[in-house]
Design an enzyme around this catalytic site. Sequence first.
Site: not given
Length: 447
Positions: A82, A126, A171, A297, A299, A351
């Site tokens: 990616r 991005h 995002e 994504n 985290y 991600e």
Amino acid sequence: MPSPNDLHLRFPPGFRWGVATSAFQIEGAAFEDGRGESIWDRFCHQPGAIADGSHGDVACDHYHRWESDLDLIASLGVTSYRFSVSWPRVLPTGSGAWNPKGMAFYERLVDGLLARGIEPCLTLNHWDLPQALQERGGWAARDTMHRFVDYARGVQRHLGDRVRMITTHNEPWVIAILGHEFGTFAPGIKSRKTAYQVAHHLLVSHGLALEAMRADGAKAPLGIVLNLAHTEPATSSAADAARVELDEAMGRRWYTDALFKGRYPQLALDELGADAPRVEAGDMAHIATPMDYLGINYYSRHVASADNSFDAKKSGLPLTAMGWEIYPRGLTGVLTTLHHEYELPPVYITENGAAFDDHMDGGKVHDADRIDYLRGHIGAVADAMERGVPVAGYMVWSLMDNFEWASGYAKRFGIVHVDYATQQRAPKDSGLWYRDLVRACRERSST
Ligand code: FCB
């Protein structure tokens, strides 16, 4: 329950395994071959904006080292890579004439991936908006949506027949909120009203771009990538439970309700009041244009606290070098929540990864903490799949250490170490562990 060593047995044949990067964070060559200025170039040069005073002028020098970087990706044995296209590299002022040298770079990259048997997964935005468009109002201006659609169509026409997926935005929450409400990311604006207008324009432009690329005959699956946390209350109080609802409405559901139900949560609109965005007729229907996949994504979790008293340092959970709690269960949690609330298309974890204070030791990085993080989160993906969530792939953030936005080069997310003085790359123990996991999965798939 299979033992941890059998992690690979929990994934079906055909599951995609990848590594991820983005243009601004790795390419460098900021002034070469006609690349235009982006809002991140401008932001980095504002005193105090970046923790270590650094910028993206050289970064990982990937623009020059792309060929050996592709060999590095191939050595990890992944199925997918990616990456993002830098909008100002291909359209220096955001619109108008294409920069052939810039486009040629991505042609080489995509062909180089295909030659190595790796699927190119392309992201259009991005975060590196051309500065020239910022000067015309940036994402707060409706016109930027139309410039984005033109950009998306051009990239699709050039590369769409060779890439495995095209993501519109990475995002949108970060662009809107960190970039326009908190001002800690480019373009550094501090206005809640602007932030939600930006969020709306990003979502509408996503839908318009999907429709336009499909009208042009796009074959590659099309989607968006959202950063989603799993939200939990700080305490069992009624006030914290109410705060969970509010934070979910203002954060996650702002995006997922709009994309899958064509409406913004009423709770969020009530909270915003006069700061709510101006929505024009037809906008919500464009946003809800069906997607071929959803990228997530993940985290950490988000802890909702009515009096804002929650302190991750006191939660008792281990933290990464970013100060983010390590909470794999939250990944299962957010995936099952989404599966329960919406009819999901195939989902990719686009991600997941962690920064730690790595140490080079005789050419090696023994990052057992990162291996634990990855093992825990990949197991959490398997847990979600066993509960019926349609996850089709997983990508580690990041292939290699790189420019971590406002944290500069101090925070290292790579499974490959980068020595910025020499630009030498060296797989960390986590990179070798991931390679072995992927190999075990792929060998199983091919038998
Ligand atoms: C995400 C970004 C990515 C990277 C990671 C750590 O929010 O998409 O570029 O910086 O965080």
